[in-house]
Every structure is written in structure tokens, then in C-alpha cells.
Design an enzyme around this catalytic site. Sequence first.
Site, PDB file in Angstrom:
ATOM      1  N   GLU A 282       0.913  -1.411   0.016  1.00 16.11           N
ATOM      2  CA  GLU A 282      -0.091  -0.077   0.053  1.00 16.11           C
ATOM      3  C   GLU A 282       0.811   1.271   0.066  1.00 16.11           C
ATOM      4  O   GLU A 282       1.929   1.399   0.613  1.00 16.11           O
ATOM      5  CB  GLU A 282      -0.851   0.047   1.247  1.00 16.11           C
ATOM      6  N   LYS A 339      -9.703   2.401  -2.957  1.00 11.40           N
ATOM      7  CA  LYS A 339     -10.181   1.874  -1.589  1.00 11.40           C
ATOM      8  C   LYS A 339     -11.389   2.681  -1.323  1.00 11.40           C
ATOM      9  O   LYS A 339     -11.617   3.661  -1.382  1.00 11.40           O
ATOM     10  CB  LYS A 339      -9.155   2.252  -0.597  1.00 11.40           C
ATOM     11  N   CYS A 395      -5.582  -2.778   2.770  1.00 10.72           N
ATOM     12  CA  CYS A 395      -5.335  -2.676   4.173  1.00 10.72           C
ATOM     13  C   CYS A 395      -6.532  -3.119   4.931  1.00 10.72           C
ATOM     14  O   CYS A 395      -7.056  -4.186   5.126  1.00 10.72           O
ATOM     15  CB  CYS A 395      -4.978  -1.307   4.688  1.00 10.72           C
TER      16      CYS A 395
END
Length: 521
Positions: A282, A339, A395
Site C-alpha cells: 500500500e 479503496k 489494508c
Amino acid sequence: MRVAPRLLAVAAGAAMALGHAPFGLPAATLAALAAALLLLDRAVPGAEGAGADTTCPGLRRAAFTGWACGLGYFAVTLHWIVEPFLVDIARHGWMAPFALVLMAGGLALFWAAGFAAAVWLVPASGWRRGAALAVTLTLAEMLRAVLFTGFPWGLIGSVWVDTPLRLWTAWIGPHGLGALTVLLAASLGAALRPGAPRRGVWAAGTGAAFAAALLAGTVAQRAAPTVQDAARPVIRLVQPNAAQHLKWRRDMIPVFWNRALDLTRAPAAPGAQTPALVVWPEVSLYYLLGTAPEQDAAIAAAAGGVPVIVGAQRFDGPDLRNALAVIGPGGRIGQVYDKFHLVPFGEYFPGGALAAWLGLEGLATDYLGGFTPGPGPTLIDLTAAGLGRALPLICYEVIFPRHAAAPPGGPRPDWILQITNDAWFGRFAGPQQHLAQARMRATEQGLPLVRAANTGISAMIDPVGRVTGALALGTAGALDRALPAPLPPTPFALVGNVPLLAAAALVLAGLLRARRRALGS
């Protein structure tokens, strides 16, 4: 409620947390849950008939017992929550203790509701109250997973991640495994309760139920395909180990950048298959995606022509996104995923326009401002590389069981991809618990999961949750592993929590009927 029972309830909750990483003692969770049930019966003894204590004081005692247990449980499980505030300790360090206390105390309210509801449903102490708690606490945990954007970290069932009981999640999901755990604890509590009739029968029943569940999980795990297959394509996971407090320092940016390139271009081991894909963690680019084509070309050159998946920040119009992108030959930017489930207070600050006006942006954001969520789940098509379709998660998204499912109306993915920067979580409990949750998602869906983490733990996980290879926490390196083949869709992947909710509704209906009879109404 006297001080000693309150402290015992907190201690029982803290002992429950020992089932989670890094301690890995699920037997402690089971025993402490049984102790918590005994404490509940002591706080609200109850009696059959009109004398049953479902008055407000009785329910308050039940709620406080649940809250105290939850406080101990979440304080120990989530003690790593202070780590993000210590990255820039001069600015944010003072917030760390408040964050832990408020988080643990707030999440414990769900347990308070579950304990009080169990006592209301079953006024009399005993095993039936434990069965009621299996339902009410499970429903409370399901609410915790969705309310206020949800936070299903540390679900009770995940304490079994290192045991074959993990395989039950493929059938009943993580909440179902949590309910099973509470039922086993209720049976154990009945065997330990002083003066209870048929204690030996309860002890034998608990042991038999646990052995049967463990045997079923073991058989399912052994029946799964072998974890290594020479015919499967290989994926390389790059772990640059960029400590968060150093990651954006001007003198350290080139160090981590060159390290990632070197790990990408490193030759495969003698006789080993060349990777078909390279995955970086990430926000592994130090520049905004699409603003440095020469650096994108350097990534492609280091990979020798195979695609590279990177984590990056990018602007989509005025909106800053936390993104994943595929970089192809020559540095061409291909598919992009943004995301969509952001971390409250980390990647954005709840409150919308008011928070923005006050300049509140979240711990994980920089001068660019807070992130904006992407449009939703999607698949990354890597068929050209022989890797099928991947479901990307960034994540925090992997802690949500619902996010590991196929996007609505779309085809089933062949594997799950998680990129993450666990440097925020320190080097103890947080990264290990995060890995455990990724393993649970793989097991629930019957899909392999590929995990690239900045400081670790990067891992290849097979579709029954076994780790086939990993890079140690706090080390730099590259891991080449074959991508395991997916299993057929699991029952949980097909129907989710519907059977669990139906079973809970039936049990609740039976308990309500029994309550009306017991109270003479």
C-alpha cells in the site's frame, strides 16, 4: 455490584483476548468465557417464576458485567491502537491513551447489550442463559461489524485461526464460529458451576462437542489440495520495510525506492519459475500516480516485462484516493482500484464539511488532505498473465467478511489480493492480528489470498487459510510463491449469514416462548 466482581469481569475479558495473536491461546478464551458466564450468574442469579430478576437493577448488573468483560477484552486485543499516535509522538502522542480507553469502552457497549439481553430472555441462571448469550452476543457482534461503518476486528471466532476449527467458517462464517465458541463455553460453565446437577455429563458433553468440531475441521483441512503446485503461476511479494516515521523523509525516500526496485529485479532462485506478477504494498509510490512516467517505466523495467501491482495515492478530479494500480510494460498504467472503505480518523475524519472546515483530516493523511472513498468493489483482470481475476482489498478492508465476497452481480474472483501498510500498527500484535483476519477471509471464501505488507507480514495464503510462505515482520525481502488454486465456493460464500440469522431467529422465538411460560404470562 461490588468492586471485586467488577475487576474479575474485566480480568475475564482480558483473559479472553489471549486467544488472539500474538498470544494464540484459544483455550484461554474458552475458559474465560465460561468464567464470564459464571460471573453473570453471580451478578444476576435469577430464579424461575415470578421471582426472576429482570428488573432494571438486574439488567443493569448484567449490562455492567458484559461491559466490564468487553472492556478487558478490547483493551488487550486492541492495545496496538496506540501505535499510530506514536509515529509522530510530538503531535499525536497525547491522544494514544484516550484512543485506547474510548475504543475499548465504546466497543464494550455492544457486549453490555448482549449480556443484558441474555438475562432478559433467560431470567434463570444456568446453561440456557449461556445459550441465550450465544445468540445475543453474536447479534451484538454482527451489529459491531456494520454500525458506524463497522469495526469487526477481534471477532471471538478468530481465536481459532491457528487450529482446524478455522475451517468451520467456510460453513457458518466468522460469527457462526463465535456463536459456537460461546456455546462450548456455556457447556463448560455448566460443568464448572458449583452445585450444578449432572456436572460430569456436562463435562463429557463439552469434551465430546469440542472433539467433534475439531475432528471435522481437521478432516476438511486434510482433504484440501496440496499447498504447492509446480504448475501454478508464481507471484512475487515485495516487502521494502519502510518504517512509518522514516518513510517520507527526503533522505530516506530514495533508499526505500531503490530497495523496492532491487527486490523487484532480483533473479528467481535457481531452477525456480519466473514470477508472473510482482506486488508492492500500500502507498509504495512516493509520487502521485500518473505524475512520474519515468519512474513508472523504471518499475516496469525492474520487473522485466511482467505486470507490477503497486499501491499509490492519486487525484481523481479534486478527490484524493488511496489506490491500487497495475503497471504494465513500458510503465503503462492499466487497471486502477480505489479503496472504498476508509479508516475513520485515520484516512478521513467523520463529520464531512464540518471536519474539513476545522482542518481535521486523519492520521494517515498528509498535506494533500483526507482521502475520498472509491466507488466500490471491483475485480482486476490478470488473465493475460495467467492469473485470472483478483479481488483487490487495501489494508483495513480485509477485516470485513462481506468485502471478501464477489462484487454484487459479478463473477467470482480466482483469488483475493490485499496490499497494506502495517507499519502503522507497530511490530507486535497489530500486524499479526491483521494477518490472522486475512487467513479467515481466505477460509470463508475458499479462495487463496495474496498479501503484500510494507513492513510485514507479507504472505501467500491458501484457500483453507494455511500460510504457504511469509516474510517476517520488520524485515526487507521478496517472496516468490505459487498461487494456490481456488476451491469451489463455500456454503458461506454462497449464502453468507442467512442460515445463522435464521437459526438465531428460531432460538430467540423459543426463548421468548419459554420466558412467557416461566413468568406465568
